[in-house]
Design a protein around this motif. Structure first.
Motif, PDB file in Angstrom:
ATOM      1  N   VAL A  11     -56.765 -15.344  30.301  1.00  0.00           N
ATOM      2  CA  VAL A  11     -56.296 -14.608  29.127  1.00  0.00           C
ATOM      3  C   VAL A  11     -54.842 -14.185  29.372  1.00  0.00           C
ATOM      4  O   VAL A  11     -54.578 -13.243  30.114  1.00  0.00           O
ATOM      5  CB  VAL A  11     -57.161 -13.369  28.842  1.00  0.00           C
ATOM      6  CG1 VAL A  11     -56.661 -12.629  27.604  1.00  0.00           C
ATOM      7  CG2 VAL A  11     -58.624 -13.764  28.688  1.00  0.00           C
ATOM      8  N   GLY A  12     -53.899 -14.911  28.787  1.00  0.00           N
ATOM      9  CA  GLY A  12     -52.487 -14.590  28.947  1.00  0.00           C
ATOM     10  C   GLY A  12     -51.713 -15.739  29.556  1.00  0.00           C
ATOM     11  O   GLY A  12     -52.125 -16.316  30.570  1.00  0.00           O
ATOM     12  N   GLY A  13     -50.578 -16.066  28.925  1.00  0.00           N
ATOM     13  CA  GLY A  13     -49.792 -17.213  29.365  1.00  0.00           C
ATOM     14  C   GLY A  13     -48.436 -16.871  29.932  1.00  0.00           C
ATOM     15  O   GLY A  13     -47.473 -17.609  29.740  1.00  0.00           O
ATOM     16  N   GLY A  14     -48.342 -15.749  30.647  1.00  0.00           N
ATOM     17  CA  GLY A  14     -47.132 -15.430  31.391  1.00  0.00           C
ATOM     18  C   GLY A  14     -47.197 -15.989  32.790  1.00  0.00           C
ATOM     19  O   GLY A  14     -47.964 -16.919  33.078  1.00  0.00           O
ATOM     20  N   LEU A  40     -45.572 -19.700  25.454  1.00  0.00           N
ATOM     21  CA  LEU A  40     -45.866 -19.158  26.772  1.00  0.00           C
ATOM     22  C   LEU A  40     -44.653 -18.428  27.338  1.00  0.00           C
ATOM     23  O   LEU A  40     -43.536 -18.636  26.899  1.00  0.00           O
ATOM     24  CB  LEU A  40     -46.277 -20.295  27.713  1.00  0.00           C
ATOM     25  CG  LEU A  40     -47.492 -21.123  27.292  1.00  0.00           C
ATOM     26  CD1 LEU A  40     -47.701 -22.287  28.268  1.00  0.00           C
ATOM     27  CD2 LEU A  40     -48.749 -20.261  27.221  1.00  0.00           C
ATOM     28  N   GLY A  41     -44.896 -17.587  28.334  1.00  0.00           N
ATOM     29  CA  GLY A  41     -43.775 -16.951  29.023  1.00  0.00           C
ATOM     30  C   GLY A  41     -44.034 -15.511  29.407  1.00  0.00           C
ATOM     31  O   GLY A  41     -43.756 -15.099  30.528  1.00  0.00           O
ATOM     32  N   GLY A  42     -44.520 -14.705  28.462  1.00  0.00           N
ATOM     33  CA  GLY A  42     -44.774 -13.302  28.756  1.00  0.00           C
ATOM     34  C   GLY A  42     -43.521 -12.588  29.233  1.00  0.00           C
ATOM     35  O   GLY A  42     -42.395 -13.008  28.980  1.00  0.00           O
ATOM     36  N   THR A  43     -43.729 -11.493  29.954  1.00  0.00           N
ATOM     37  CA  THR A  43     -42.595 -10.741  30.485  1.00  0.00           C
ATOM     38  C   THR A  43     -41.874 -11.528  31.563  1.00  0.00           C
ATOM     39  O   THR A  43     -40.655 -11.427  31.702  1.00  0.00           O
ATOM     40  CB  THR A  43     -43.073  -9.379  31.030  1.00  0.00           C
ATOM     41  OG1 THR A  43     -43.701  -8.645  29.970  1.00  0.00           O
ATOM     42  CG2 THR A  43     -41.909  -8.556  31.559  1.00  0.00           C
ATOM     43  N   THR A  44     -42.598 -12.337  32.321  1.00  0.00           N
ATOM     44  CA  THR A  44     -41.950 -13.186  33.327  1.00  0.00           C
ATOM     45  C   THR A  44     -40.880 -14.055  32.682  1.00  0.00           C
ATOM     46  O   THR A  44     -39.780 -14.223  33.225  1.00  0.00           O
ATOM     47  CB  THR A  44     -42.981 -14.075  34.034  1.00  0.00           C
ATOM     48  OG1 THR A  44     -43.934 -13.249  34.698  1.00  0.00           O
ATOM     49  CG2 THR A  44     -42.311 -14.993  35.048  1.00  0.00           C
ATOM     50  N   ASN A 133     -33.263 -19.387  36.145  1.00  0.00           N
ATOM     51  CA  ASN A 133     -33.791 -18.083  35.743  1.00  0.00           C
ATOM     52  C   ASN A 133     -35.303 -18.197  35.677  1.00  0.00           C
ATOM     53  O   ASN A 133     -35.885 -19.242  35.966  1.00  0.00           O
ATOM     54  CB  ASN A 133     -33.205 -17.644  34.389  1.00  0.00           C
ATOM     55  CG  ASN A 133     -33.392 -18.694  33.320  1.00  0.00           C
ATOM     56  OD1 ASN A 133     -34.517 -19.061  32.975  1.00  0.00           O
ATOM     57  ND2 ASN A 133     -32.299 -19.211  32.776  1.00  0.00           N
ATOM     58  N   ALA A 134     -35.968 -17.121  35.253  1.00  0.00           N
ATOM     59  CA  ALA A 134     -37.431 -17.068  35.314  1.00  0.00           C
ATOM     60  C   ALA A 134     -38.121 -18.056  34.384  1.00  0.00           C
ATOM     61  O   ALA A 134     -39.308 -18.345  34.562  1.00  0.00           O
ATOM     62  CB  ALA A 134     -37.910 -15.653  35.031  1.00  0.00           C
ATOM     63  N   LYS A 135     -37.406 -18.577  33.398  1.00  0.00           N
ATOM     64  CA  LYS A 135     -38.024 -19.597  32.548  1.00  0.00           C
ATOM     65  C   LYS A 135     -38.403 -20.834  33.350  1.00  0.00           C
ATOM     66  O   LYS A 135     -39.262 -21.615  32.933  1.00  0.00           O
ATOM     67  CB  LYS A 135     -37.089 -19.958  31.396  1.00  0.00           C
ATOM     68  CG  LYS A 135     -36.981 -18.876  30.337  1.00  0.00           C
ATOM     69  CD  LYS A 135     -36.260 -19.387  29.105  1.00  0.00           C
ATOM     70  CE  LYS A 135     -36.108 -18.291  28.061  1.00  0.00           C
ATOM     71  NZ  LYS A 135     -37.400 -17.761  27.594  1.00  0.00           N
ATOM     72  N   ALA A 136     -37.770 -21.005  34.504  1.00  0.00           N
ATOM     73  CA  ALA A 136     -38.125 -22.136  35.365  1.00  0.00           C
ATOM     74  C   ALA A 136     -39.564 -22.027  35.851  1.00  0.00           C
ATOM     75  O   ALA A 136     -40.270 -23.035  35.982  1.00  0.00           O
ATOM     76  CB  ALA A 136     -37.166 -22.210  36.557  1.00  0.00           C
ATOM     77  N   TYR A 137     -40.018 -20.799  36.162  1.00  0.00           N
ATOM     78  CA  TYR A 137     -41.424 -20.621  36.537  1.00  0.00           C
ATOM     79  C   TYR A 137     -42.336 -21.114  35.414  1.00  0.00           C
ATOM     80  O   TYR A 137     -43.309 -21.838  35.648  1.00  0.00           O
ATOM     81  CB  TYR A 137     -41.739 -19.142  36.774  1.00  0.00           C
ATOM     82  CG  TYR A 137     -41.037 -18.471  37.912  1.00  0.00           C
ATOM     83  CD1 TYR A 137     -41.102 -18.967  39.208  1.00  0.00           C
ATOM     84  CD2 TYR A 137     -40.341 -17.281  37.709  1.00  0.00           C
ATOM     85  CE1 TYR A 137     -40.485 -18.320  40.260  1.00  0.00           C
ATOM     86  CE2 TYR A 137     -39.722 -16.618  38.749  1.00  0.00           C
ATOM     87  CZ  TYR A 137     -39.786 -17.140  40.017  1.00  0.00           C
ATOM     88  OH  TYR A 137     -39.179 -16.484  41.053  1.00  0.00           O
ATOM     89  N   ILE A 138     -42.029 -20.687  34.193  1.00  0.00           N
ATOM     90  CA  ILE A 138     -42.904 -20.990  33.061  1.00  0.00           C
ATOM     91  C   ILE A 138     -42.928 -22.488  32.782  1.00  0.00           C
ATOM     92  O   ILE A 138     -44.010 -23.086  32.615  1.00  0.00           O
ATOM     93  CB  ILE A 138     -42.447 -20.212  31.809  1.00  0.00           C
ATOM     94  CG1 ILE A 138     -42.360 -18.711  32.110  1.00  0.00           C
ATOM     95  CG2 ILE A 138     -43.369 -20.497  30.646  1.00  0.00           C
ATOM     96  CD1 ILE A 138     -43.622 -18.104  32.653  1.00  0.00           C
ATOM     97  N   ALA A 139     -41.762 -23.110  32.719  1.00  0.00           N
ATOM     98  CA  ALA A 139     -41.689 -24.540  32.419  1.00  0.00           C
ATOM     99  C   ALA A 139     -42.396 -25.371  33.480  1.00  0.00           C
ATOM    100  O   ALA A 139     -43.145 -26.307  33.174  1.00  0.00           O
ATOM    101  CB  ALA A 139     -40.229 -24.965  32.285  1.00  0.00           C
ATOM    102  N   GLY A 193     -50.508  -9.048  30.844  1.00  0.00           N
ATOM    103  CA  GLY A 193     -49.313  -8.217  30.890  1.00  0.00           C
ATOM    104  C   GLY A 193     -49.601  -6.730  30.830  1.00  0.00           C
ATOM    105  O   GLY A 193     -50.749  -6.286  30.878  1.00  0.00           O
ATOM    106  N   ASP A 194     -48.520  -5.935  30.716  1.00  0.00           N
ATOM    107  CA  ASP A 194     -48.662  -4.485  30.800  1.00  0.00           C
ATOM    108  C   ASP A 194     -48.821  -3.855  29.421  1.00  0.00           C
ATOM    109  O   ASP A 194     -49.046  -4.545  28.423  1.00  0.00           O
ATOM    110  CB  ASP A 194     -47.487  -3.884  31.577  1.00  0.00           C
ATOM    111  CG  ASP A 194     -46.142  -4.053  30.884  1.00  0.00           C
ATOM    112  OD1 ASP A 194     -46.098  -4.022  29.642  1.00  0.00           O
ATOM    113  OD2 ASP A 194     -45.124  -4.192  31.592  1.00  0.00           O
ATOM    114  N   TYR A 195     -48.715  -2.533  29.360  1.00  0.00           N
ATOM    115  CA  TYR A 195     -48.916  -1.795  28.117  1.00  0.00           C
ATOM    116  C   TYR A 195     -47.674  -0.983  27.748  1.00  0.00           C
ATOM    117  O   TYR A 195     -47.753   0.057  27.096  1.00  0.00           O
ATOM    118  CB  TYR A 195     -50.141  -0.875  28.223  1.00  0.00           C
ATOM    119  CG  TYR A 195     -50.158  -0.001  29.457  1.00  0.00           C
ATOM    120  CD1 TYR A 195     -49.678   1.308  29.429  1.00  0.00           C
ATOM    121  CD2 TYR A 195     -50.657  -0.490  30.653  1.00  0.00           C
ATOM    122  CE1 TYR A 195     -49.687   2.101  30.558  1.00  0.00           C
ATOM    123  CE2 TYR A 195     -50.675   0.300  31.788  1.00  0.00           C
ATOM    124  CZ  TYR A 195     -50.186   1.592  31.741  1.00  0.00           C
ATOM    125  OH  TYR A 195     -50.195   2.361  32.879  1.00  0.00           O
ATOM    126  N   ALA A 196     -46.486  -1.474  28.167  1.00  0.00           N
ATOM    127  CA  ALA A 196     -45.246  -0.733  27.936  1.00  0.00           C
ATOM    128  C   ALA A 196     -44.954  -0.548  26.457  1.00  0.00           C
ATOM    129  O   ALA A 196     -44.232   0.376  26.070  1.00  0.00           O
ATOM    130  CB  ALA A 196     -44.078  -1.440  28.616  1.00  0.00           C
TER     131      ALA A 196
END
Length: 505
Positions: A11-14, A40-44, A133-139, A193-196
């Motif tokens: 549950v969640g695609g970050g 996809l991506g989330g906060t990451t 940058n962090a989009k590299a993790y997601i891709a 993810g979080d609840y910010a």
């Protein structure tokens, strides 16, 4: 396997969800990943991408000796002692022991990192930044998940968990507008993810006075925490938040580094070439990220800067936090401006006085904001001209400055209770920084978990079939300092995916 039945449901695609899905798929699992947003991506995916770890190949290349015990000891130095006193040290030490294996796992997929960079109070450099940058993790993780046969549904929010005989056996999600049940043979992993950006959770756990303050990620609404709570999970450290703090509003267009390729041959070539790039060029790239993502230093206000709303008025004691952030969130459009006079402009133009910083990486001064963030920085030779640049009422702005100067000259007390200033605002060089808003960067509350990432109830017993990673499964850890949240997200995801498939029947 029957339709809508899988080994593992995430549950969640970050970052944490993708890492869990990939790790399970690599072990042969039939994996379904459900993401509530269109992509996809989330906060990451919106982060810079720091990954902090010890005993890495990058450290060894630079002759740095390190270990997890020292890293845990140093991690406890970030933030106030009363916050660190709430940390689950055993779990954080466990995480730091495994972070390097995750870094190796990621580099094995072709990801490249720059570093390590120092960040005191870490005794040695531990911060590694993914290229570009962090989009590299997601891709990279998304591509690998598809390669191993994983299935992804975006625009598919999970509404509830399915429980039978005390075990979580699936989820109910909204797919194409219709409630759909998906069943999981081995487990459901919460990675949402979080609840910010959840006023309800912030109000319930931290206080109603904070409910008007937004989260950096508008989609961080505590969905995984809600599901865990409904299943009977114990939630820990729910009042601990990073922030509220001031941040400049995002730029109107993506920064240059966000336009660089996050995957593929060109990204890999960039990673191989990075060690050959002159340090001056690296510093320029880092500084551009710095003025995009970092927050203005509190020292600005200690040295005499003031906050103005859109009417050109002060509205709070700028040196008192979090009442300052609460005050900003109560203004029109929830934003304000920072006013600097000639003295402050000159003061914040050279070391050691900077507008913002990522420790030991780069420092941004007034000139950097004028050059790199002209959308949030204007300069003029008079208050009248400055007011025109931001459509502030000229006479009101002058009245506000005059009132502050009477206080700073000792002629009257400050109406907002500010003390200690003795420098009136003056000169023929004025800068207005902003809009700035008050944000929660992240939240530290999460489900109680064990070292198998199993969610625990209030009696410390596992809830069968339910796992939590990333911000959903912090387990009482306090992860302040650059790079710890992403390292935990990816490490916890990797570990749970591997563990779920470790003993295949």
């Amino acid at each position: 396997m029957p339709t809508n039945q899988y080994d593992v449901i995430v549950v969640g695609g970050g970052g944490s969800g993708l890492a869990a899905a990939v790790a399970a798929a690599e072990k042969g699992a039939q994996v379904l990943l459900l993401e509530k947003t269109p992509e996809l991506g989330g906060t990451t995916g919106i982060a810079v991408g720091s990954f902090t770890a010890n005993r890495t190949v990058y450290q060894k290349r630079d002759g740095i000796e390190d270990n997890a015990d020292d890293h845990e000891e140093d991690a406890a130095q970030f933030g106030p002692p009363e916050i660190q006193a709430q940390n689950n040290s055993e779990l954080r030490r466990f995480f730091l022991e495994h972070a390097n294996d995750t870094l190796n796992w990621l580099t094995g997929m072709g990801l490249a990192f720059h570093g390590p960079s120092p960040e005191p109070p870490n005794r040695v450099p531990r911060m590694h930044n993914v290229v570009p940058n962090a989009k590299a993790y997601i891709a990279t993780l998304h591509s690998r998940l598809l390669r191993f046969g994983g299935r992804v549904h975006c625009d598919c929010p999970v509404e509830e968990l399915v429980q039978e005989d005390g075990r979580v056996v699936g989820v109910v999600a909204v797919l194409a507008g219709a409630p759909t049940t998906f069943r999981a043979k081995r487990g459901v992993i919460l990675a949402a993810g979080d609840y910010a950006n959840s006023p309800e959770m912030i109000g319930r756990h931290k206080g109603q006075e904070f409910t008007s303050i937004e989260g950096i990620n508008v989609h961080s609404t505590g969905d995984g925490h809600r599901l865990a709570e409904q299943a009977g999970a114990a939630l820990l450290n729910m009042a601990v938040t990073y922030g509220p703090e001031l941040r400049f509003i995002p730029p109107p267009r993506k920064p240059f580094t966000q336009l660089l390729p996050a995957s593929g041959p060109l990204a890999r070539m960039m990673g191989m070439m990075l060690p050959l790039v002159p340090r001056a060029i690296i510093n320029i790239m880092v500084k551009r990220l710095l003025v995009t993502w970092q927050h203005p230093e509190n020292a600005l206000f200690d040295d005499g800067a003031v906050l103005l709303n859109q009417r050109g008025e002060r509205f709070c004691n700028e040196t008192a936090s979090p009442s300052r952030e609460i005050g900003i969130a109560e203004q029109q459009d929830k934003f304000a401006y920072i006013l600097l006079d000639q003295r402050l402009v000159e003061h914040y133009s050279k070391w050691p006085h900077f507008i913002s910083t990522a420790p030991e990486i780069a420092y941004a001064y007034v000139k950097d904001y004028l050059r790199l963030r002209s959308d949030v920085t204007v300069q003029a030779g008079s208050l009248d001209d400055l007011a025109k640049l931001r459509n502030l009422p000229r006479e009101t702005l002058q009245t506000t400055v005059d009132q502050f100067n009477r206080y700073a000259s000792g002629d009257q007390p400050d109406p907002f209770g500010r003390t200690g200033d003795n420098q009136p605002l003056s000169g023929n060089q004025w800068v207005l920084l902003g809009p700035v808003k008050a944000y929660f960067t992240t939240t530290e509350g999460g489900a109680a978990i064990d070292q198998q990432l199993r969610v625990l109830d209030n009696d410390n017993n596992p809830i069968e079939g339910l796992y939590a990673v990333g911000q959903n499964g912090l387990g009482g850890q306090v992860l302040w300092g650059h790079g710890l949240h992403i390292a935990w997200a990816l490490t916890s995801g990797r570990l749970v995916g591997q563990q779920l498939m470790a003993h295949r029947s």
